[in-house]
Design a protein around this motif. Structure first.
Motif, PDB file in Angstrom:
ATOM      1  N   LEU A  22     -34.580 -18.525   3.744  1.00  0.00           N
ATOM      2  CA  LEU A  22     -34.792 -18.227   5.165  1.00  0.00           C
ATOM      3  C   LEU A  22     -34.305 -16.834   5.552  1.00  0.00           C
ATOM      4  N   GLY A  23     -33.734 -16.109   4.588  1.00  0.00           N
ATOM      5  CA  GLY A  23     -33.335 -14.740   4.873  1.00  0.00           C
ATOM      6  C   GLY A  23     -31.849 -14.482   4.879  1.00  0.00           C
ATOM      7  N   ALA A  24     -31.016 -15.514   4.681  1.00  0.00           N
ATOM      8  CA  ALA A  24     -29.565 -15.301   4.626  1.00  0.00           C
ATOM      9  C   ALA A  24     -29.212 -14.580   3.327  1.00  0.00           C
ATOM     10  N   SER A  25     -28.318 -13.615   3.398  1.00  0.00           N
ATOM     11  CA  SER A  25     -27.907 -12.842   2.227  1.00  0.00           C
ATOM     12  C   SER A  25     -26.550 -13.325   1.753  1.00  0.00           C
ATOM     13  N   TRP A  26     -26.542 -14.064   0.651  1.00  0.00           N
ATOM     14  CA  TRP A  26     -25.319 -14.631   0.100  1.00  0.00           C
ATOM     15  C   TRP A  26     -24.739 -13.702  -0.958  1.00  0.00           C
ATOM     16  N   GLU A  27     -23.425 -13.595  -0.944  1.00  0.00           N
ATOM     17  CA  GLU A  27     -22.735 -12.752  -1.918  1.00  0.00           C
ATOM     18  C   GLU A  27     -21.482 -13.479  -2.407  1.00  0.00           C
ATOM     19  N   ALA A  28     -21.350 -13.566  -3.728  1.00  0.00           N
ATOM     20  CA  ALA A  28     -20.164 -14.153  -4.347  1.00  0.00           C
ATOM     21  C   ALA A  28     -19.357 -13.030  -4.974  1.00  0.00           C
ATOM     22  N   GLY A  29     -18.058 -13.020  -4.728  1.00  0.00           N
ATOM     23  CA  GLY A  29     -17.245 -11.915  -5.233  1.00  0.00           C
ATOM     24  C   GLY A  29     -15.800 -12.296  -5.416  1.00  0.00           C
ATOM     25  N   MET A  30     -15.114 -11.475  -6.201  1.00  0.00           N
ATOM     26  CA  MET A  30     -13.678 -11.594  -6.412  1.00  0.00           C
ATOM     27  C   MET A  30     -13.078 -10.211  -6.181  1.00  0.00           C
ATOM     28  N   HIS A  31     -12.082 -10.142  -5.329  1.00  0.00           N
ATOM     29  CA  HIS A  31     -11.517  -8.864  -4.913  1.00  0.00           C
ATOM     30  C   HIS A  31     -10.026  -8.822  -5.230  1.00  0.00           C
ATOM     31  N   ARG A  32      -9.581  -7.653  -5.650  1.00  0.00           N
ATOM     32  CA  ARG A  32      -8.155  -7.421  -5.817  1.00  0.00           C
ATOM     33  C   ARG A  32      -7.621  -6.805  -4.539  1.00  0.00           C
ATOM     34  N   LEU A  33      -6.671  -7.463  -3.920  1.00  0.00           N
ATOM     35  CA  LEU A  33      -6.097  -6.997  -2.663  1.00  0.00           C
ATOM     36  C   LEU A  33      -4.858  -6.172  -2.953  1.00  0.00           C
ATOM     37  N   GLN A  34      -4.791  -4.983  -2.355  1.00  0.00           N
ATOM     38  CA  GLN A  34      -3.643  -4.113  -2.521  1.00  0.00           C
ATOM     39  C   GLN A  34      -3.258  -3.542  -1.168  1.00  0.00           C
ATOM     40  N   SER A  35      -2.027  -3.144  -1.058  1.00  0.00           N
ATOM     41  CA  SER A  35      -1.530  -2.662   0.224  1.00  0.00           C
ATOM     42  C   SER A  35      -2.224  -1.379   0.623  1.00  0.00           C
ATOM     43  N   ASP A  36      -2.403  -1.208   1.936  1.00  0.00           N
ATOM     44  CA  ASP A  36      -3.037  -0.001   2.451  1.00  0.00           C
ATOM     45  C   ASP A  36      -2.156   1.209   2.193  1.00  0.00           C
ATOM     46  N   GLY A  37      -2.768   2.298   1.863  1.00  0.00           N
ATOM     47  CA  GLY A  37      -2.027   3.536   1.662  1.00  0.00           C
ATOM     48  C   GLY A  37      -1.324   3.609   0.328  1.00  0.00           C
ATOM     49  N   GLY A  38      -1.683   2.694  -0.616  1.00  0.00           N
ATOM     50  CA  GLY A  38      -1.084   2.777  -1.927  1.00  0.00           C
ATOM     51  C   GLY A  38       0.366   2.374  -1.941  1.00  0.00           C
ATOM     52  N   GLY A  39       0.670   1.218  -1.397  1.00  0.00           N
ATOM     53  CA  GLY A  39       2.041   0.738  -1.323  1.00  0.00           C
ATOM     54  C   GLY A  39       2.597   0.402  -2.681  1.00  0.00           C
ATOM     55  N   LEU A  77       2.159  -1.867  -4.819  1.00  0.00           N
ATOM     56  CA  LEU A  77       1.232  -2.185  -5.884  1.00  0.00           C
ATOM     57  C   LEU A  77       0.197  -1.099  -6.082  1.00  0.00           C
ATOM     58  N   GLY A  78       0.226  -0.094  -5.243  1.00  0.00           N
ATOM     59  CA  GLY A  78      -0.592   1.079  -5.454  1.00  0.00           C
ATOM     60  C   GLY A  78      -2.046   0.900  -5.122  1.00  0.00           C
ATOM     61  N   GLY A  79      -2.712   1.960  -4.672  1.00  0.00           N
ATOM     62  CA  GLY A  79      -4.148   1.961  -4.468  1.00  0.00           C
ATOM     63  C   GLY A  79      -4.563   1.259  -3.208  1.00  0.00           C
ATOM     64  N   THR A  80      -5.876   1.047  -3.076  1.00  0.00           N
ATOM     65  CA  THR A  80      -6.473   0.360  -1.939  1.00  0.00           C
ATOM     66  C   THR A  80      -7.247  -0.840  -2.454  1.00  0.00           C
ATOM     67  N   ALA A  81      -7.719  -1.638  -1.515  1.00  0.00           N
ATOM     68  CA  ALA A  81      -8.452  -2.846  -1.905  1.00  0.00           C
ATOM     69  C   ALA A  81      -9.695  -2.487  -2.686  1.00  0.00           C
ATOM     70  N   GLY A  82      -9.895  -3.159  -3.812  1.00  0.00           N
ATOM     71  CA  GLY A  82     -11.031  -2.880  -4.655  1.00  0.00           C
ATOM     72  C   GLY A  82     -11.761  -4.145  -5.002  1.00  0.00           C
ATOM     73  N   THR A  83     -13.027  -4.007  -5.347  1.00  0.00           N
ATOM     74  CA  THR A  83     -13.851  -5.144  -5.702  1.00  0.00           C
ATOM     75  C   THR A  83     -13.910  -5.253  -7.210  1.00  0.00           C
ATOM     76  N   ASP A  84     -13.466  -6.383  -7.744  1.00  0.00           N
ATOM     77  CA  ASP A  84     -13.540  -6.613  -9.183  1.00  0.00           C
ATOM     78  C   ASP A  84     -14.950  -7.025  -9.588  1.00  0.00           C
ATOM     79  N   LYS A  85     -15.482  -8.038  -8.915  1.00  0.00           N
ATOM     80  CA  LYS A  85     -16.812  -8.541  -9.236  1.00  0.00           C
ATOM     81  C   LYS A  85     -17.527  -8.921  -7.952  1.00  0.00           C
ATOM     82  N   SER A  86     -18.817  -8.666  -7.924  1.00  0.00           N
ATOM     83  CA  SER A  86     -19.616  -9.019  -6.756  1.00  0.00           C
ATOM     84  C   SER A  86     -21.045  -9.261  -7.205  1.00  0.00           C
ATOM     85  N   VAL A  87     -21.623 -10.359  -6.752  1.00  0.00           N
ATOM     86  CA  VAL A  87     -22.983 -10.734  -7.139  1.00  0.00           C
ATOM     87  C   VAL A  87     -23.779 -11.037  -5.879  1.00  0.00           C
TER      88      VAL A  87
END
Length: 495
Positions: free
Chosen positions: A309-326, A328-338
Motif C-alpha cells: 500500500l506504499g508504507a516504507s519499512w526499514e529494519a536496522g541496528m544502530h550503535r548509540l554514542q554520546s553527542d559530541g564524542g563523549g 564512548l567517542g563519536g556520534t550515532a552511527g548505523t551498523d545495519k539498515s535494510v
C-alpha cells in the motif's frame, strides 16, 4: 444447605461465561507464548515463568523497561592501578566507578494478539448460537463479566512479568567494544573490552507497567467485543442489536475482513507448526523460525501488506554514542539498515508482489461480501444514493483505510539498551523495525474500493447466471397455492 445453580438465562450465568471467555483467551495466549519461547531457547536468558507473562502483556501493547540488575564490579580491582578505577580510588572514591544499563522494548507479538482475539470471540459469541435470544440486559451482563475479569487478570499478569535476564553474549561483546573505543579507552588502558567496567553489563532487570497493561487490556477486550457484535455470524444477539442499522449495513464487510485476517494469521500458525515439526529437537534453525512465527507471524504479514500500500519499512541496528564524542567517542552511527520495500525476489520488487496479493485478496473479499449482503427491494434501490456494489466498495475502502492506519503502529517494534555512567547515557545500541506511513491509508482506500467493486460485480453476474440455469421448466410441478401465498419473513440466522 447448597444453593441451586442459576437458571440458564440468568444474568449471573452470562456474566460467568463472559469471565470464562477472557480467562480462556489468556490461557491460550500464555500457552502459545510458552511454546514460542521454548523453541527460541529463551529459558537460557530468563525463567519462562517471567518471560511468558511479559510476552502476554506485550501482546496488548504494553512496553517493557530494563535497568541494571546490579552495579558492576569496581574498576579498581588491583589489576590496573593506572586506569579510571585507580584515579577514582586515589580521589577517595573507594569503590571505584561502575557502569549501568537502561533500556526499553516495544514490540507487539501479533500472533498472541490474534489468538487472544479469536479465542475470546469464539468463547464469547459461540454459546449464543443455539440458545434462546438474550435480552440486552443479559448481553450487558456478559460484557460486564468479561471486562471485570480483564481488570483483575491482566494487572496480575503484568505484575508477574518482572525478573532478571542475562544479556546475550553478542550484545555484551558489542558493549565491550564500545567501552574500549575512543576517549574511554584512555582511562581503561584499552584492553579487555573495557576491563572491570563492563563486567556488570551482563544482566538486566525487566518489568512491565501494570496500570498501562490493565488499561490497554480493557481497551483491547472492548474493541474485540464491539467489533464482534457487528461482525459475528451464525449467533443469536438481542433483536435491537441484530436488526440495528449499523449491523445490517456493516456486517457483510466486517465479517469478511475479519475472516480474511483470520485465514492469513492461521496460515502463519500452520507454517510455524510445520517448521516446529521439521525440527523436533527444538534447537535447529527450523525451530527458531517456528518460534519467531509463533510470536510475530502476523507482524510479517502486516509488513508485507502495508508495503504493497506504499508504507516504507526499514529494519536496522544502530550503535548509540554520546553527542559530541563523549566518553564512548563519536556520534550515532548505523551498523545495519535494510529497506524492505526495495527488496526484490526473482527480479520483482516486494512492493509489487504485495500489491498484487492485496488486489487478489480484496477482490475475493468483495465477492464474499457481496454474497453476504441482503438483496435490496425495488423501493430500497430507488431510494438509495448508490447501488449495492458501490456501497460495498465504499465501506470496504473505509475499513481497509482504517486498517492501513492502525496496522503499522502495531507491527513495528524497537529495542533500546543504553550504557550509563554517573546517570548520563554514554552509548549503547538500538534495533528496530520502523515504517514511513506515507499515503498507505489513501492507497488502501482506493485499491479496496476498486477491487471490491469488481468482486461484487463478478458475484452478481455469477448469481444471475445461476438463477437462469436454476429456473424451473414449464413442466415442473408447481407449489401449492397455500405455500405460494405465505409471506416472506426476513431471515435472522445471520445475526
Amino acid at each position: 444447605m447448597s444453593s441451586a445453580p442459576p437458571p440458564p438465562g440468568s444474568p449471573w450465568r452470562h456474566a460467568l461465561e463472559g469471565a470464562l471467555s477472557v480467562a480462556t483467551a489468556a490461557v491460550a495466549m500464555a500457552a502459545a507464548a510458552w511454546a514460542a519461547l521454548t523453541l527460541l531457547g529463551a529459558d537460557a536468558v530468563a525463567p519462562l515463568s517471567r518471560l511468558v507473562p511479559m510476552a502476554v502483556s506485550m501482546a496488548f501493547g504494553g512496553g517493557v523497561t530494563m535497568k541494571s540488575a546490579s552495579s558492576s564490579e569496581p574498576a579498581d580491582s588491583g589489576e590496573s592501578g593506572g586506569g579510571l578505577g585507580g584515579l577514582l580510588g586515589g580521589l577517595g572514591g573507594g569503590g571505584g566507578m561502575s557502569l549501568g544499563l537502561t533500556g526499553e522494548a516495544a514490540l507487539t507479538p501479533l500472533t498472541l494478539t490474534f489468538l487472544g482475539m479469536a479465542v475470546l470471540a469464539i468463547a464469547f459469541f459461540r454459546p449464543l448460537r443455539r440458545r434462546q435470544r438474550p435480552t440486552p440486559a443479559l448481553l450487558w451482563a456478559r460484557c460486564g463479566g468479561a471486562l471485570a475479569t480483564t481488570a483483575v487478570v491482566f494487572p496480575i499478569i503484568a505484575v508477574m512479568a518482572q525478573g532478571t535476564a542475562q544479556l546475550p553474549k553478542s550484545v555484551t561483546e558489542r558493549f565491550g567494544k564500545g567501552a574500549s573505543s575512543g576517549a574511554f579507552s584512555q582511562f581503561t588502558g584499552g584492553g579487555g573490552g573495557g576491563g572491570g567496567l563492563t563486567k556488570g553489563l551482563s544482566s538486566v532487570m525487566f518489568e512491565t507497567d501494570a496500570e498501562a497493561t490493565a488499561f490497554l487490556g480493557l481497551l483491547w477486550v472492548s474493541v474485540v467485543l464491539a467489533v464482534g457484535c457487528v461482525a459475528a455470524r451464525r449467533t443469536t444477539l438481542p433483536r435491537p442489536l441484530a436488526l440495528s442499522r449499523l449491523r445490517l449495513k456493516w456486517n457483510a464487510v466486517t465479517s469478511t475482513l475479519t475472516g480474511t485476517a483470520a485465514v492469513l494469521c492461521c496460515s502463519a500458525l500452520a507454517v510455524a507448526l510445520l517448521a516446529a515439526a521439521a525440527d523436533l529437537t527444538g534447537q535447529g534453525p527450523a525451530a527458531k523460525a517456528a518460534g519467531v512465527l509463533l510470536l510475530a507471524g502476523p507482524n510479517l504479514i502486516a509488513v508485507l501488506l502495508t508495503t504493497g500500500l506504499g508504507a516504507s519499512w526499514e529494519a536496522g541496528m544502530h550503535r548509540l554514542q554520546s553527542d559530541g564524542g563523549g566518553m564512548l567517542g563519536g556520534t550515532a552511527g548505523t551498523d545495519k539498515s535494510v529497506d524492505l520495500g526495495g527488496w526484490s525476489g526473482a527480479g520483482v520488487p516486494l512492493w509489487l508482489i504485495a500489491m498484487v496479493l492485496i488486489v487478489l485478496l480484496l477482490t475475493i473479499a468483495g465477492y464474499t461480501a457481496s454474497a453476504r449482503t441482503p438483496t435490496r427491494t425495488p423501493r430500497e434501490d430507488s431510494e438509495a444514493l448508490l447501488d449495492r456494489h458501490a456501497e460495498n466498495a465504499l465501506r470496504m475502502g473505509i475499513a481497509v483505510g482504517i486498517a492501513a492506519l492502525a496496522l503499522p503502529p502495531a507491527a513495528r517494534g524497537s529495542v533500546r539498551i543504553g550504557i550509563t555512567l554517573m546517570g548520563n547515557e554514554m552509548g549503547g545500541m538500538a534495533a528496530g523495525l520502523d515504517d514511513g506511513l506515507g499515503l498507505s491509508p489513501l492507497t488502501g482506500f482506493v485499491l479496496a474500493a476498486l477491487a471490491t467493486y469488481g468482486g461484487s460485480r463478478l458475484q452478481n453476474r455469477r448469481a444471475r447466471r445461476r438463477g437462469r440455469v436454476a429456473q424451473p421448466t414449464p413442466t415442473a410441478t408447481r407449489r401449492p397455492a397455500a405455500a405460494r401465498s405465505m409471506p416472506r419473513v426476513p431471515s435472522d440466522s445471520a445475526s
